[in-house]
Design a protein around this motif. Structure first.
Motif, short mmCIF file in Angstrom:
data_model
loop_
_atom_site.label_atom_id
_atom_site.label_comp_id
_atom_site.label_asym_id
_atom_site.label_seq_id
_atom_site.Cartn_x
_atom_site.Cartn_y
_atom_site.Cartn_z
N ALA A 1 -5.95 7.61 9.61
CA ALA A 1 -6.03 6.58 8.57
C ALA A 1 -7.35 6.59 7.81
O ALA A 1 -7.44 6.04 6.71
CB ALA A 1 -5.83 5.20 9.21
N ILE A 2 -8.38 7.22 8.37
CA ILE A 2 -9.72 7.15 7.77
C ILE A 2 -9.79 7.70 6.34
O ILE A 2 -10.56 7.16 5.52
CB ILE A 2 -10.76 7.85 8.68
CG1 ILE A 2 -12.18 7.32 8.39
CG2 ILE A 2 -10.71 9.35 8.52
CD1 ILE A 2 -12.43 5.94 8.87
N PRO A 3 -9.02 8.73 5.95
CA PRO A 3 -9.11 9.18 4.55
C PRO A 3 -8.71 8.10 3.55
O PRO A 3 -9.11 8.15 2.38
CB PRO A 3 -8.12 10.36 4.49
CG PRO A 3 -8.04 10.86 5.89
CD PRO A 3 -8.17 9.63 6.74
N VAL A 4 -7.93 7.12 4.02
CA VAL A 4 -7.47 6.06 3.11
C VAL A 4 -8.63 5.16 2.69
O VAL A 4 -8.61 4.59 1.61
CB VAL A 4 -6.36 5.23 3.80
CG1 VAL A 4 -5.86 4.13 2.88
CG2 VAL A 4 -5.22 6.14 4.22
N LEU B 1 -12.91 3.99 -3.68
CA LEU B 1 -13.33 4.76 -4.85
C LEU B 1 -12.43 4.53 -6.07
O LEU B 1 -12.78 4.93 -7.18
CB LEU B 1 -13.36 6.25 -4.54
CG LEU B 1 -14.67 6.81 -3.97
CD1 LEU B 1 -14.54 8.31 -3.76
CD2 LEU B 1 -15.83 6.51 -4.90
N ARG B 2 -11.28 3.90 -5.88
CA ARG B 2 -10.37 3.70 -7.01
C ARG B 2 -10.98 2.77 -8.07
O ARG B 2 -10.66 2.89 -9.24
CB ARG B 2 -9.03 3.16 -6.52
CG ARG B 2 -8.24 4.21 -5.78
CD ARG B 2 -6.90 3.72 -5.31
NE ARG B 2 -6.18 4.81 -4.68
CZ ARG B 2 -4.90 4.75 -4.32
NH1 ARG B 2 -4.20 3.64 -4.55
NH2 ARG B 2 -4.31 5.78 -3.75
N ILE B 3 -11.85 1.85 -7.65
CA ILE B 3 -12.47 0.95 -8.62
C ILE B 3 -13.42 1.71 -9.55
O ILE B 3 -13.25 1.68 -10.77
CB ILE B 3 -13.19 -0.22 -7.92
CG1 ILE B 3 -12.18 -1.10 -7.19
CG2 ILE B 3 -13.98 -1.04 -8.92
CD1 ILE B 3 -12.80 -2.25 -6.42
N GLY C 1 -7.00 10.67 -2.81
CA GLY C 1 -6.18 9.48 -3.03
C GLY C 1 -6.75 8.57 -4.10
O GLY C 1 -6.02 7.80 -4.73
N ALA C 2 -8.07 8.68 -4.33
CA ALA C 2 -8.73 7.79 -5.29
C ALA C 2 -8.39 8.14 -6.73
O ALA C 2 -8.48 7.29 -7.61
CB ALA C 2 -10.25 7.86 -5.11
N VAL C 3 -7.95 9.38 -7.01
CA VAL C 3 -7.69 9.78 -8.39
C VAL C 3 -6.50 9.04 -8.99
O VAL C 3 -6.27 9.09 -10.20
CB VAL C 3 -7.45 11.31 -8.50
CG1 VAL C 3 -8.68 12.08 -8.09
CG2 VAL C 3 -6.23 11.75 -7.70
#
Length: 496
Positions: free
Chosen positions: A47-50, A56-58, A107-109
């Motif tokens: 789960a840590i990559p989440v 970072l999405r902000i 995932g942030a992109v």
């Protein structure tokens, strides 16, 4: 030409980012054969990559407006080269955790495309466009399906190294075909955060996406190991079933966006969370494989539609702060994928079963359903209030005894009386004295018999000036047919 390429290019970018994002969870059955991972840390490693992928999405959503999608996608893929190579050489749990944290960039992109693409299309197509872009979620299915089969042939470390080639290809594609002239928006990030943080809809949309996208990510991470350990499936079979869940959810995302363009989005979310609640209850009872598959597919369908609908709602309500609003909402969705696997792991360690975790999911979905219903009716009330306050006709509402309960701004403009001056008083304060008593008796007789009256009437403003009105009075009735209030609408026709 370049502008027309942005939707397919950015969708492929998202597929690539999501393929890289779930490398660890998809290959965990193979990695755990070479690296000893304690059961208590297994959920944390997957789960840590989440975490970084959510937080970072902000900034990525914000800087997509400042620098453009081309620069952000290229930079993200360049940065991903390092954790991908590092994980392929990992020999301990610590290595996996360190690499996994930075793997979250993939995932942030997501927030880049949902901020950039609406600039190229009219508002009535934003739901469909963001839904098509959301097909990029299929990247998790591609890795979940293909990575185990490749790893079975060449080993998990070599399988991971192949992603380096993929990243280099998309760095080049964005360099040559990314839009160098994308419209930029340079409002300071603090101002944008202040502008959206006070809006309750932002946090409600964040909660809804926390459930819909969060469960999508959580099931992607949790299903491969769960199907192997709980139902005794082969690793490849478990990977294919998980890929099927992802494919269904991804397929229904553009459908959800398209439906959001055609119908009331909040009404669609009511259906989404109704299905969620029932499906989670079914999973809570840990049925046989057939019922478990049906419950998972129901969640996949509702997650896909819900994801598409929510990103129709965000630009609808936050057009000028789309970058930061998209970032916050999508961050909450990513975090929604971080907590459920950990929660399920803790509950399983304490009770030896997953039922309580699924029952909690059903209750959160039910609470979300209640909130969507509330928001739906709040929106309808807000629309009614907007019409009431913005119409050019004067409006006054009285109770059954004739006392004024509400007036609109046009009433004040036409009569000179403020709302505070007339509340609780009779409309007779507007009388000019030109109409006889019989005129008013006939008016009210017609209202009681027909439910309405309309015609010309002379009234008087606050300053004593007389003017001619066109007046319409309607009776509002309850379920039994009894009058409960009266609504008068009028306009000044003196000049006419």
């Amino acid at each position: 030409m370049i502008k027309k390429m942005q939707l397919p290019l950015q969708t492929l970018n998202l597929i690539t980012g999501f393929m890289v994002w779930v490398i660890i969870s998809s290959l965990m059955p193979f990695i755990s054969e070479d690296i000893s991972i304690p059961q208590g840390k297994l959920a944390m490693v997957t789960a840590i990559p989440v975490v970084l992928g959510s937080i970072l999405r902000i900034p990525l959503g914000y800087y997509a407006n400042i620098l453009g999608a081309r620069i952000i996608f290229m930079s993200s893929f360049i940065l991903l080269l390092f954790p991908v190579y590092f994980i392929s050489e990992a020999s301990s749990v610590t290595h996996l955790i360190i690499g996994g944290v930075f793997l979250g960039i993939g995932g942030a992109v997501f927030s880049v495309g949902v901020t950039s693409l609406p600039k190229y299309f009219p508002k009535e197509k934003h739901g469909l466009v963001n839904g098509i872009y959301g097909i990029g979620n299929i990247g998790t299915a591609v890795t979940t399906f293909s990575a185990p089969m490749v790893a079975a042939q060449i080993g998990w470390a070599s399988a991971i190294k192949m992603y380096l080639i993929l990243l280099l290809v998309f760095i080049a594609l964005n360099f040559f075909f990314g839009d160098r002239h994308e419209p930029k928006l340079k409002t300071p990030i603090i101002e944008q955060i202040k502008g959206v943080s006070r809006n309750e809809k932002l946090w409600l949309f964040s909660l809804f996406y926390f459930i819909t996208f969060g469960s999508f990510v959580a099931f992607t991470i949790y299903l491969p190991n769960f199907l192997v350990s709980n139902f005794g499936l082969e690793k490849v079979d478990a990977g294919m079933r998980t890929a099927g869940f992802i494919a269904v959810a991804t397929f229904f995302r553009p459908i959800g966006g398209w439906l959001g363009d055609k119908f009331q989005p909040l009404f669609l979310l009511i259906g989404t969370f109704s299905i969620y609640t029932v499906a989670a209850i079914i999973l809570a009872f840990m049925p046989d494989m057939g019922m478990y598959t049906a419950g998972c597919l129901a969640i996949a369908v509702s997650a896909g539609i819900g994801n598409g609908v929510i990103f129709k709602l965000v630009p609808l309500y936050f057009n000028k702060q789309a970058g930061i609003a998209n970032g916050i909402v999508s961050m909450m969705g990513g975090l929604g994928g971080f907590f459920p696997p950990i929660m399920l792991s803790v509950i399983y360690s304490a009770t030896g079963q997953y039922s309580i975790g699924f029952m909690l999911l059903s209750q959160v979905a039910l609470a979300s359903l209640v909130l969507v219903v509330w928001l739906y009716f709040q929106d309808r009330l807000a629309l009614t209030a907007e019409v009431f306050n913005s119409t050019g006709q004067g409006i006054l509402v009285t109770d059954i005894s004739g006392l004024i309960k509400s007036v609109n701004p046009a009433f004040t403009k036409l009569t000179g009386y403020t709302e505070e001056e007339v509340l609780g008083r009779q409309p007779s304060i507007l009388k000019s004295g030109r109409q006889s008593k019989d005129f008013y008796l006939g008016m009210w007789k017609e209202i009681r018999e027909k439910g309405m009256w309309q015609g010309e009437i002379w009234n008087k403003r606050k300053n004593g000036e007389e003017y001619l009105q066109w007046l319409n009075i309607s009776a509002v009735k309850d379920e039994t047919g009894e009058d409960v209030r009266y609504v008068g609408t009028f306009s000044d026709i003196t000049q006419k």
